[in-house]
Design a protein around this motif. Sequence first.
Motif, PDB file in Angstrom:
ATOM      1  N   SER A 180      40.181  48.361  39.505  1.00 58.49           N
ATOM      2  CA  SER A 180      40.325  49.638  38.810  1.00 58.49           C
ATOM      3  C   SER A 180      41.569  49.593  37.931  1.00 58.49           C
ATOM      4  O   SER A 180      42.380  48.681  38.025  1.00 58.49           O
ATOM      5  CB  SER A 180      40.433  50.773  39.828  1.00 58.49           C
ATOM      6  OG  SER A 180      41.655  50.671  40.505  1.00 58.49           O
ATOM      7  N   GLY A 181      41.736  50.602  37.099  1.00 59.67           N
ATOM      8  CA  GLY A 181      42.900  50.706  36.225  1.00 59.67           C
ATOM      9  C   GLY A 181      44.188  50.799  37.017  1.00 59.67           C
ATOM     10  O   GLY A 181      45.223  50.278  36.612  1.00 59.67           O
ATOM     11  N   SER A 182      44.150  51.470  38.177  1.00 70.39           N
ATOM     12  CA  SER A 182      45.374  51.616  38.966  1.00 70.39           C
ATOM     13  C   SER A 182      45.798  50.288  39.583  1.00 70.39           C
ATOM     14  O   SER A 182      46.973  50.031  39.762  1.00 70.39           O
ATOM     15  CB  SER A 182      45.203  52.685  40.052  1.00 70.39           C
ATOM     16  OG  SER A 182      44.278  52.253  41.025  1.00 70.39           O
ATOM     17  N   ASP A 183      44.817  49.408  39.924  1.00 68.49           N
ATOM     18  CA  ASP A 183      45.165  48.078  40.424  1.00 68.49           C
ATOM     19  C   ASP A 183      45.876  47.266  39.353  1.00 68.49           C
ATOM     20  O   ASP A 183      46.829  46.543  39.627  1.00 68.49           O
ATOM     21  CB  ASP A 183      43.917  47.314  40.899  1.00 68.49           C
ATOM     22  CG  ASP A 183      43.347  47.870  42.195  1.00 68.49           C
ATOM     23  OD1 ASP A 183      44.088  48.580  42.901  1.00 68.49           O
ATOM     24  OD2 ASP A 183      42.174  47.577  42.489  1.00 68.49           O
ATOM     25  N   THR A 184      45.434  47.396  38.119  1.00 70.81           N
ATOM     26  CA  THR A 184      46.057  46.679  37.008  1.00 70.81           C
ATOM     27  C   THR A 184      47.481  47.182  36.780  1.00 70.81           C
ATOM     28  O   THR A 184      48.401  46.395  36.582  1.00 70.81           O
ATOM     29  CB  THR A 184      45.218  46.858  35.721  1.00 70.81           C
ATOM     30  OG1 THR A 184      43.891  46.398  35.976  1.00 70.81           O
ATOM     31  CG2 THR A 184      45.822  46.072  34.564  1.00 70.81           C
ATOM     32  N   VAL A 185      47.669  48.503  36.835  1.00 72.92           N
ATOM     33  CA  VAL A 185      48.994  49.082  36.656  1.00 72.92           C
ATOM     34  C   VAL A 185      49.920  48.603  37.768  1.00 72.92           C
ATOM     35  O   VAL A 185      51.062  48.226  37.527  1.00 72.92           O
ATOM     36  CB  VAL A 185      48.924  50.624  36.615  1.00 72.92           C
ATOM     37  CG1 VAL A 185      50.300  51.238  36.688  1.00 72.92           C
ATOM     38  CG2 VAL A 185      48.190  51.089  35.372  1.00 72.92           C
ATOM     39  N   HIS A 186      49.415  48.607  39.026  1.00 72.57           N
ATOM     40  CA  HIS A 186      50.214  48.151  40.169  1.00 72.57           C
ATOM     41  C   HIS A 186      50.593  46.680  40.001  1.00 72.57           C
ATOM     42  O   HIS A 186      51.732  46.290  40.247  1.00 72.57           O
ATOM     43  CB  HIS A 186      49.445  48.375  41.474  1.00 72.57           C
ATOM     44  CG  HIS A 186      50.183  47.922  42.694  1.00 72.57           C
ATOM     45  ND1 HIS A 186      51.311  48.560  43.145  1.00 72.57           N
ATOM     46  CD2 HIS A 186      49.982  46.863  43.522  1.00 72.57           C
ATOM     47  CE1 HIS A 186      51.768  47.931  44.205  1.00 72.57           C
ATOM     48  NE2 HIS A 186      50.971  46.895  44.454  1.00 72.57           N
TER      49      HIS A 186
END
Length: 185
Positions: free
Chosen positions: A3-9
């Motif tokens: 997900s996008g949040s995994d990429t941000v993390h």
Amino acid sequence: MTSGSDTVHSNRTNAILGALLGTLLFVQTVRIIDESFSGPEKPHAEAAHKADAKAAAAAPVAAAADPAAFNKLLASASAERGAGLVKQCQICHNTEEGKGPKIGPDLYGVVNRPVASVPGFNYSAALKAKGGNWTFAELDKWIEDPRAYVKGTSMSFAGLKSETKRADLVAYLNTLSKSPAPLPK
């Protein structure tokens, strides 16, 4: 599928690790540069430091465990030479009164100050549990090898093996006070 949040993390983690590695590279570079500007030691001083290093390597624990031997070195120590050595401490510590902590706690007034006592600084649990005061002998043991002396400390300094240099550094740290402790005679 991420997900996008995994990429941000993942990006945040990479940025943090990159900053940490960059900081370590910077610190090492500063040490190399500092050593190159320190200038050559006098031949007899260099021989004394080499002999000191061999003796420290042969019996580092015995030397650190003998406060009387360290007091003899401290009695003839040079705060001026210690002022040159403190530069490597200043990467992580302030040495001026009232400047507050950096990565490590303020070193102004460290001699005879209770261990882990700078208000607002987040000490490791190991150092908090140590107790006592930063006496000349305690500073000697700590500066020789902080991680060996207090298992679990978060201080990353590898230590200063030369007893003579430790005495010079402690003599200088002692000057960082409104009322320095008397050095041994």
